[in-house]
Design an enzyme around this catalytic site. Structure first.
Site, PDB file in Angstrom:
ATOM      1  N   ARG A  26      -1.769  -9.343  13.318  1.00  0.00           N
ATOM      2  CA  ARG A  26      -2.424  -8.541  12.354  1.00  0.00           C
ATOM      3  C   ARG A  26      -3.012  -9.360  11.130  1.00  0.00           C
ATOM      4  O   ARG A  26      -3.823  -8.154  11.329  1.00  0.00           O
ATOM      5  CB  ARG A  26      -1.155  -8.018  12.328  1.00  0.00           C
ATOM      6  CG  ARG A  26      -0.784  -6.615  13.601  1.00  0.00           C
ATOM      7  CD  ARG A  26       1.512  -6.321  13.044  1.00  0.00           C
ATOM      8  NE  ARG A  26       0.705  -5.270  11.789  1.00  0.00           N
ATOM      9  CZ  ARG A  26       2.180  -4.950  10.954  1.00  0.00           C
ATOM     10  NH1 ARG A  26       3.273  -5.584  11.390  1.00  0.00           N
ATOM     11  NH2 ARG A  26       0.969  -4.154   9.590  1.00  0.00           N
ATOM     12  N   LYS A  55       0.875  -1.173  -0.478  1.00  0.00           N
ATOM     13  CA  LYS A  55       0.492   0.160   0.157  1.00  0.00           C
ATOM     14  C   LYS A  55       0.602   1.582  -0.450  1.00  0.00           C
ATOM     15  O   LYS A  55       0.617   1.771  -0.531  1.00  0.00           O
ATOM     16  CB  LYS A  55      -0.634  -0.343   1.372  1.00  0.00           C
ATOM     17  CG  LYS A  55      -1.748  -0.661   1.161  1.00  0.00           C
ATOM     18  CD  LYS A  55      -2.988  -1.135   2.210  1.00  0.00           C
ATOM     19  CE  LYS A  55      -1.950  -0.765   3.585  1.00  0.00           C
ATOM     20  NZ  LYS A  55      -1.577  -2.318   4.575  1.00  0.00           N
ATOM     21  N   ARG A  90      10.107  -3.300  11.566  1.00  0.00           N
ATOM     22  CA  ARG A  90       9.175  -3.126  12.720  1.00  0.00           C
ATOM     23  C   ARG A  90       8.524  -4.377  14.119  1.00  0.00           C
ATOM     24  O   ARG A  90       9.046  -5.916  13.190  1.00  0.00           O
ATOM     25  CB  ARG A  90       8.407  -2.941  11.997  1.00  0.00           C
ATOM     26  CG  ARG A  90       7.906  -1.739  11.546  1.00  0.00           C
ATOM     27  CD  ARG A  90       6.539  -0.667  10.541  1.00  0.00           C
ATOM     28  NE  ARG A  90       5.429  -1.264  11.423  1.00  0.00           N
ATOM     29  CZ  ARG A  90       4.237  -1.339  10.745  1.00  0.00           C
ATOM     30  NH1 ARG A  90       4.784  -0.553   9.561  1.00  0.00           N
ATOM     31  NH2 ARG A  90       3.485  -1.780  10.954  1.00  0.00           N
ATOM     32  N   ARG A 143      10.561  -8.161   5.848  1.00  0.00           N
ATOM     33  CA  ARG A 143      10.000  -6.884   5.353  1.00  0.00           C
ATOM     34  C   ARG A 143      11.049  -5.101   6.376  1.00  0.00           C
ATOM     35  O   ARG A 143      11.307  -6.105   7.309  1.00  0.00           O
ATOM     36  CB  ARG A 143       8.730  -6.087   5.746  1.00  0.00           C
ATOM     37  CG  ARG A 143       8.781  -4.048   5.624  1.00  0.00           C
ATOM     38  CD  ARG A 143       7.088  -3.961   5.022  1.00  0.00           C
ATOM     39  NE  ARG A 143       6.252  -3.987   6.568  1.00  0.00           N
ATOM     40  CZ  ARG A 143       5.173  -3.095   6.872  1.00  0.00           C
ATOM     41  NH1 ARG A 143       4.473  -2.400   5.533  1.00  0.00           N
ATOM     42  NH2 ARG A 143       4.044  -3.511   7.632  1.00  0.00           N
ATOM     43  N   ARG A 174      -9.835   1.062   8.660  1.00  0.00           N
ATOM     44  CA  ARG A 174      -9.550   0.050   8.787  1.00  0.00           C
ATOM     45  C   ARG A 174     -10.338  -0.940   9.460  1.00  0.00           C
ATOM     46  O   ARG A 174     -10.317  -2.130   9.786  1.00  0.00           O
ATOM     47  CB  ARG A 174      -8.266  -0.586   9.823  1.00  0.00           C
ATOM     48  CG  ARG A 174      -6.836  -0.518   8.813  1.00  0.00           C
ATOM     49  CD  ARG A 174      -6.486  -0.912  10.160  1.00  0.00           C
ATOM     50  NE  ARG A 174      -4.425  -1.612   9.861  1.00  0.00           N
ATOM     51  CZ  ARG A 174      -3.669  -0.859   9.479  1.00  0.00           C
ATOM     52  NH1 ARG A 174      -3.674   0.456   8.814  1.00  0.00           N
ATOM     53  NH2 ARG A 174      -3.125  -1.905   8.716  1.00  0.00           N
TER      54      ARG A 174
HETATM   55  P1  AMP Z   1       0.928  -0.009   9.546  1.00  0.00           P
HETATM   56  O1  AMP Z   1       2.031   1.019  10.029  1.00  0.00           O
HETATM   57  O2  AMP Z   1      -0.437   0.491   8.454  1.00  0.00           O
HETATM   58  O3  AMP Z   1       0.543  -1.286   9.289  1.00  0.00           O
HETATM   59  O4  AMP Z   1       0.105  -0.126  11.250  1.00  0.00           O
HETATM   60  C1  AMP Z   1       0.686  -0.408  12.231  1.00  0.00           C
HETATM   61  C2  AMP Z   1       0.085  -0.389  13.575  1.00  0.00           C
HETATM   62  O5  AMP Z   1      -0.573   0.802  13.686  1.00  0.00           O
HETATM   63  C3  AMP Z   1      -1.458  -1.631  13.346  1.00  0.00           C
HETATM   64  O6  AMP Z   1      -0.721  -3.248  13.234  1.00  0.00           O
HETATM   65  C4  AMP Z   1      -2.509  -1.135  14.190  1.00  0.00           C
HETATM   66  O7  AMP Z   1      -2.274  -1.448  15.298  1.00  0.00           O
HETATM   67  C5  AMP Z   1      -2.466   0.931  14.296  1.00  0.00           C
HETATM   68  N1  AMP Z   1      -3.327   1.333  13.192  1.00  0.00           N
HETATM   69  C6  AMP Z   1      -2.983   1.618  12.103  1.00  0.00           C
HETATM   70  N2  AMP Z   1      -3.794   2.168  11.679  1.00  0.00           N
HETATM   71  C7  AMP Z   1      -4.816   1.830  12.112  1.00  0.00           C
HETATM   72  C8  AMP Z   1      -6.570   2.073  11.577  1.00  0.00           C
HETATM   73  N3  AMP Z   1      -6.723   2.968  10.484  1.00  0.00           N
HETATM   74  N4  AMP Z   1      -7.465   1.676  13.026  1.00  0.00           N
HETATM   75  C9  AMP Z   1      -6.729   0.676  13.399  1.00  0.00           C
HETATM   76  N5  AMP Z   1      -5.388   0.647  14.272  1.00  0.00           N
HETATM   77  C10 AMP Z   1      -4.585   1.587  13.623  1.00  0.00           C
END
Ligand code: AMP
Length: 221
Positions: A173, A13, A162, A127, A88
């Site tokens: 996740r 993404k 990460r 990653r 999400r």
């Molecule tokens: P990402 O960097 O998009 O993979 O997000 C990392 C983490 O941030 C996710 O696993 C969630 O814990 C939190 N997170 C990011 N975006 C959202 C969202 N829209 N709603 C809830 N939690 C989020």
């Protein structure tokens, strides 16, 4: 212009969003990056978010919506934006619709990157990300390794994994993705804004192709 990026963790993404951001000169807003910024600043909001993120869970909708709502009021997104990682949940999608309607805006396209199930965990756990916050280039130790192990090709900074990309958290996740986020694509199917595509192993070739298709679609709209 409003573009939404949907897809499993590590589906590409952010990479596709970056290409679209350059093409249309609009910012790509990553909800995960917003949370990580609050965490690195040691704020109370960051600590609250971190307690969920470290377990591979979603941050609750009220906190997430509050942060995104305030980000969407900033000047740089008034001519358009790409949302990467938000919404999400179906609830977040509904709140976003309300927010956009109030401002007389609408979603132009929802880009859903579907990754073959058996590849998702491999992608997440392999990653590596550049530590330089102005670069943030993304690699995959198997599919798209950096030329020198552990070092970013673009800026020479060290790469890191990460914490939530490690196997056990990645599994959580993924489960959360199937339960909470996959239904968001169905929600958008009903509105007709959904553009779905399958990203398979050749991610680097594919992400350019996906971005080009999206650009053509939006330019011909
Ligand atoms: P990402 O960097 O998009 O993979 O997000 C990392 C983490 O941030 C996710 O696993 C969630 O814990 C939190 N997170 C990011 N975006 C959202 C969202 N829209 N709603 C809830 N939690 C989020």
């Amino acid at each position: 212009m409003v573009i939404i990026m949907l897809g499993a963790p590590a589906s590409g993404k952010g990479s596709v969003a970056e290409i679209l951001s350059k093409e249309f000169n609009i910012p790509a807003i990553s909800s995960g990056d917003i949370f990580r910024k609050y965490i690195s600043e040691g704020t109370e909001i960051g600590q609250r978010a971190n307690s969920y993120m470290t377990k591979g869970q979603l941050v609750p909708d009220d906190l997430t919506v509050e942060l995104i709502t305030s980000r969407l009021k900033e000047d740089d997104v008034q001519n358009g934006l790409i949302l990467d990682g938000f919404p999400r949940t179906v609830n977040q999608a509904k709140v976003l619709d309300e927010m956009l309607t109030k401002e007389g805006k609408k979603i132009d396209i929802v880009v859903n990157l579907e990754t073959p199930e058996e590849e998702i965990l491999e992608r997440i756990t392999n990653r590596m990300i550049c530590t330089n916050s102005d670069c943030k280039a993304v690699y995959n130790t198997v599919l798209h390794p950096s030329k020198v192990e552990g070092i970013c090709d673009k800026c020479g900074s060290p790469l890191y994994q990460r914490d939530d990309d490690k196997l056990e958290k990645a599994k959580n996740r993924l489960e959360v993705y199937h339960r909470e986020t996959a239904p968001v694509a169905d929600y958008y199917k009903e509105t007709g804004a959904l553009y779905s595509t399958v990203l398979s192993k050749s991610v680097n070739r594919m992400k350019d192709e996906v971005a080009r298709d999206v650009i053509n679609y939006l330019k011909n709209k």
